[in-house]
Design a protein around this motif. Structure first.
Motif, PDB file in Angstrom:
ATOM      1  N   HIS A 392       0.807  -1.215   0.000  1.00  0.00           N
ATOM      2  CA  HIS A 392       0.000   0.000   0.000  1.00  0.00           C
ATOM      3  C   HIS A 392       0.846   1.274   0.000  1.00  0.00           C
ATOM      4  O   HIS A 392       0.292   2.371   0.116  1.00  0.00           O
ATOM      5  N   GLY A 393       2.157   1.125  -0.090  1.00  0.00           N
ATOM      6  CA  GLY A 393       3.007   2.292  -0.238  1.00  0.00           C
ATOM      7  C   GLY A 393       3.199   2.621  -1.711  1.00  0.00           C
ATOM      8  O   GLY A 393       2.634   1.982  -2.593  1.00  0.00           O
ATOM      9  N   ASP A 394       4.004   3.625  -1.969  1.00  0.00           N
ATOM     10  CA  ASP A 394       4.267   4.042  -3.343  1.00  0.00           C
ATOM     11  C   ASP A 394       5.632   4.706  -3.381  1.00  0.00           C
ATOM     12  O   ASP A 394       6.120   5.218  -2.372  1.00  0.00           O
ATOM     13  N   VAL A 395       6.267   4.679  -4.537  1.00  0.00           N
ATOM     14  CA  VAL A 395       7.550   5.343  -4.708  1.00  0.00           C
ATOM     15  C   VAL A 395       7.583   5.971  -6.090  1.00  0.00           C
ATOM     16  O   VAL A 395       6.988   5.452  -7.038  1.00  0.00           O
ATOM     17  N   GLY A 396       8.244   7.106  -6.200  1.00  0.00           N
ATOM     18  CA  GLY A 396       8.338   7.808  -7.470  1.00  0.00           C
ATOM     19  C   GLY A 396       9.665   7.558  -8.158  1.00  0.00           C
ATOM     20  O   GLY A 396      10.396   6.613  -7.844  1.00  0.00           O
ATOM     21  N   ALA A 424       0.878   8.075   6.702  1.00  0.00           N
ATOM     22  CA  ALA A 424       0.020   8.825   5.779  1.00  0.00           C
ATOM     23  C   ALA A 424       0.736  10.095   5.329  1.00  0.00           C
ATOM     24  O   ALA A 424       0.128  11.166   5.195  1.00  0.00           O
ATOM     25  N   ALA A 425       2.035   9.977   5.115  1.00  0.00           N
ATOM     26  CA  ALA A 425       2.863  11.095   4.673  1.00  0.00           C
ATOM     27  C   ALA A 425       4.017  10.532   3.849  1.00  0.00           C
ATOM     28  O   ALA A 425       4.164   9.315   3.703  1.00  0.00           O
ATOM     29  N   THR A 426       4.822  11.411   3.310  1.00  0.00           N
ATOM     30  CA  THR A 426       5.868  11.029   2.367  1.00  0.00           C
ATOM     31  C   THR A 426       7.244  11.122   3.020  1.00  0.00           C
ATOM     32  O   THR A 426       7.496  11.995   3.856  1.00  0.00           O
ATOM     33  N   ASP A 427       8.125  10.204   2.625  1.00  0.00           N
ATOM     34  CA  ASP A 427       9.536  10.235   3.004  1.00  0.00           C
ATOM     35  C   ASP A 427      10.383  10.519   1.770  1.00  0.00           C
ATOM     36  O   ASP A 427      10.008  10.134   0.657  1.00  0.00           O
ATOM     37  N   LEU A 428      11.518  11.144   1.974  1.00  0.00           N
ATOM     38  CA  LEU A 428      12.562  11.173   0.951  1.00  0.00           C
ATOM     39  C   LEU A 428      13.514  10.035   1.269  1.00  0.00           C
ATOM     40  O   LEU A 428      14.131  10.006   2.344  1.00  0.00           O
ATOM     41  N   LEU A 429      13.603   9.056   0.360  1.00  0.00           N
ATOM     42  CA  LEU A 429      14.485   7.916   0.541  1.00  0.00           C
ATOM     43  C   LEU A 429      15.863   8.223  -0.029  1.00  0.00           C
ATOM     44  O   LEU A 429      15.982   8.850  -1.085  1.00  0.00           O
ATOM     45  N   VAL A 430      16.905   7.744   0.661  1.00  0.00           N
ATOM     46  CA  VAL A 430      18.278   7.820   0.171  1.00  0.00           C
ATOM     47  C   VAL A 430      18.826   6.400   0.175  1.00  0.00           C
ATOM     48  O   VAL A 430      19.026   5.810   1.248  1.00  0.00           O
ATOM     49  N   LEU A 431      19.029   5.827  -1.022  1.00  0.00           N
ATOM     50  CA  LEU A 431      19.565   4.482  -1.155  1.00  0.00           C
ATOM     51  C   LEU A 431      20.995   4.546  -1.655  1.00  0.00           C
ATOM     52  O   LEU A 431      21.332   5.387  -2.505  1.00  0.00           O
ATOM     53  N   PRO A 440      17.008   1.855   2.137  1.00  0.00           N
ATOM     54  CA  PRO A 440      17.541   3.204   2.355  1.00  0.00           C
ATOM     55  C   PRO A 440      18.547   3.266   3.505  1.00  0.00           C
ATOM     56  O   PRO A 440      18.371   2.630   4.541  1.00  0.00           O
ATOM     57  N   VAL A 441      19.587   4.061   3.298  1.00  0.00           N
ATOM     58  CA  VAL A 441      20.496   4.378   4.395  1.00  0.00           C
ATOM     59  C   VAL A 441      19.911   5.501   5.246  1.00  0.00           C
ATOM     60  O   VAL A 441      20.326   5.702   6.392  1.00  0.00           O
ATOM     61  N   ALA A 442      18.941   6.237   4.676  1.00  0.00           N
ATOM     62  CA  ALA A 442      18.280   7.312   5.414  1.00  0.00           C
ATOM     63  C   ALA A 442      16.888   7.542   4.835  1.00  0.00           C
ATOM     64  O   ALA A 442      16.653   7.359   3.643  1.00  0.00           O
ATOM     65  N   ARG A 443      15.991   7.941   5.725  1.00  0.00           N
ATOM     66  CA  ARG A 443      14.650   8.378   5.348  1.00  0.00           C
ATOM     67  C   ARG A 443      14.415   9.740   5.992  1.00  0.00           C
ATOM     68  O   ARG A 443      14.499   9.874   7.217  1.00  0.00           O
TER      69      ARG A 443
END
Length: 463
Positions: A392-396, A424-431, A440-443
């Protein structure tokens, strides 16, 4: 369903639903550890209507652009901002002073598709004849940008900055033109080269490819029908009678030097990269069998990653499918554009049923399943690694950022916005690109949801 029993517009609901406020948040919480070498801003553009459009008439591509950004520096996430691009119409709806500025054919649209920095100018981009808009470092709108008076018409949603010369290349189209336009802007921010290439009808050339010697043009059966009403919008559709062809234009050549090669009917939104070697051109791209179908039961074809080998001497284009999974938004290391590359990245879609978050929709208007992860391709070995988001998540779109200017091709980070259903909010993923499947090494935890959108870029701090 809506209250009157009609089907809700998918572009206005679920993870596509526009946000209604501009937000500024500072000192964002981070899970994991941000690489200290990431000093700059991750920016992404997408449609976000200001008002409340008619659900029966609204198309995703027509929403006013909103740019979302995260500022990273010294291992910290300093801020998140989202700002509408202030066309005169947007500024008027927000009750603000109109910026005015240059226009092409009277068009004034808030660009909603991409964002790119070039020659010191941060530009929000869109295709179809409108000018790009310039933004400042904090995403405030400066105004329309016409390349210091040298842009002969509109620009395009996609550009390529040649890493060898620093010049910007693009292919623009407009329904008022009987041609598409190849443009080159120099590092001074002025257009120095223009070629008008005649084409019949109104093909949607959303993107193009660039090699060290050639421009590749995708003239395909996805075309526009002009609006039927004075204030209406053009409608993309599939013309089965239109031949599909690939155009090869020498970079310094004229329109008469374009060589057209016949190809199988298809549609291409996004190439990954193209390069030349031993007399052939290699293109990695995402290909649809068809697009813009309409009518009862019509479903969009899935997009597959392919390698095209173009032999100009023989006049042939050979296709080789690289992945049976559905993918989109391919990207490569920006330092390898126009030259041979080994790695690439794409947004991966699941093969199972869509989750409760709803359907994902292509830029052209076709409904498809939600993206379920990111994939890294090793194009030399023919292998891939996958990172999946939770159910149920999503990624761009995943954007590659090199760890340093001279780092190896896959030595760096892949950045992407991802919706977290738990918050119910967005993360910036760093892989980490070299340990992609590890996650991810960071969210960076944003305080709001970022609606599903289009394209973005990493804008490093100026030296």
């Amino acid at each position: 369903m809506t209250e009157n029993g009609t089907t809700a517009n998918p572009y206005l609901s679920g993870l596509f639903a526009p946000v209604r406020e501009e937000t500024t948040a500072v000192d964002l919480p981070v899970t994991g550890r941000l690489p200290e070498s990431l000093r700059g801003r991750y920016l992404r553009n997408g449609p976000n209507p200001v008002g409340f459009p008619d659900p029966a008439a609204y198309g995703w591509f027509s929403g006013e652009g909103m740019v979302h950004g995260v500022r990273l520096r010294d291992g910290a996430a300093e801020w998140y901002r989202n700002r509408w691009v202030r066309s005169d119409d947007v500024a008027g709806q927000l009750g603000e002073k109109l910026l005015h500025g240059p226009r092409h054919l009277g068009l004034d649209f808030a660009p909603n598709t991409h964002v790119q920095r070039f020659a010191g100018h941060l530009l929000a981009l869109v295709e179809g004849g409108s000018l790009p808009y310039e933004l400042d470092d904090e995403l405030r709108t400066i105004g329309p940008f016409d390349f210091h008076g040298t842009l002969p018409g509109g620009l395009a949603a996609h550009t390529v900055i040649d890493p060898g010369t620093g010049e910007l290349h693009t292919v623009a189209y407009c329904l008022a033109w009987p041609y598409v336009q190849y443009l080159v802007a120099g590092t001074d921010g002025c257009v120095r080269h223009r070629v008008d290439i005649p084409v019949e009808g109104h093909p949607m050339m959303h993107d193009f490819s660039l090699t060290a010697r050639h421009v590749l043009l995708y003239d395909l059966p996805g075309v526009y029908a002009p609006p039927t009403e004075p204030d209406g919008e053009p409608t993309p559709y599939w013309d089965p009678e239109r031949p599909a062809r690939l155009g090869l234009l020498p970079r310094d050549g004229g329109a008469a030097e374009v060589r057209w090669l016949d190809i199988d009917p298809c549609f291409v939104f996004h190439p990954m990269n193209a390069y030349e070697h031993d007399g052939t051109i290699t293109v990695h791209l995402v290909r649809y069998d068809r697009m813009f179908d309409s009518g009862p039961g019509a479903k969009p074809a899935p997009a597959r990653m392919e390698r095209w080998t173009v032999d100009p001497a023989a006049g042939t284009v050979r296709r080789h499918r690289l992945d049976d999974r559905a993918v989109e938004f391919p990207r490569a290391d920006p330092r390898r554009l126009t030259v041979r590359h080994r790695y690439g990245y794409a947004m991966l879609e699941p093969s199972g049923e869509a989750g409760s978050a709803g359907a994902h929709v292509t830029e052209g208007g076709g409904v498809r399943r939600l993206g379920a992860g990111l994939v890294k391709y090793d194009l030399e070995r023919g292998t891939s690694e996958t990172f999946l988001v939770p159910p149920h998540g999503d990624v761009g779109e995943g954007v590659f950022v090199p760890a340093a200017p001279g780092a190896a091709e896959d030595d760096g980070w892949v950045l992407a916005f991802a919706y977290d259903p738990g918050r119910a909010a967005t993360d910036l993923l760093v892989l980490a690109a070299q340990d992609f499947a590890a996650g991810p090494v960071a969210r960076v935890h944003l305080p709001v949801r970022v609606p599903i959108g289009f394209h973005g870029n990493w804008i490093p701090d100026a030296d």
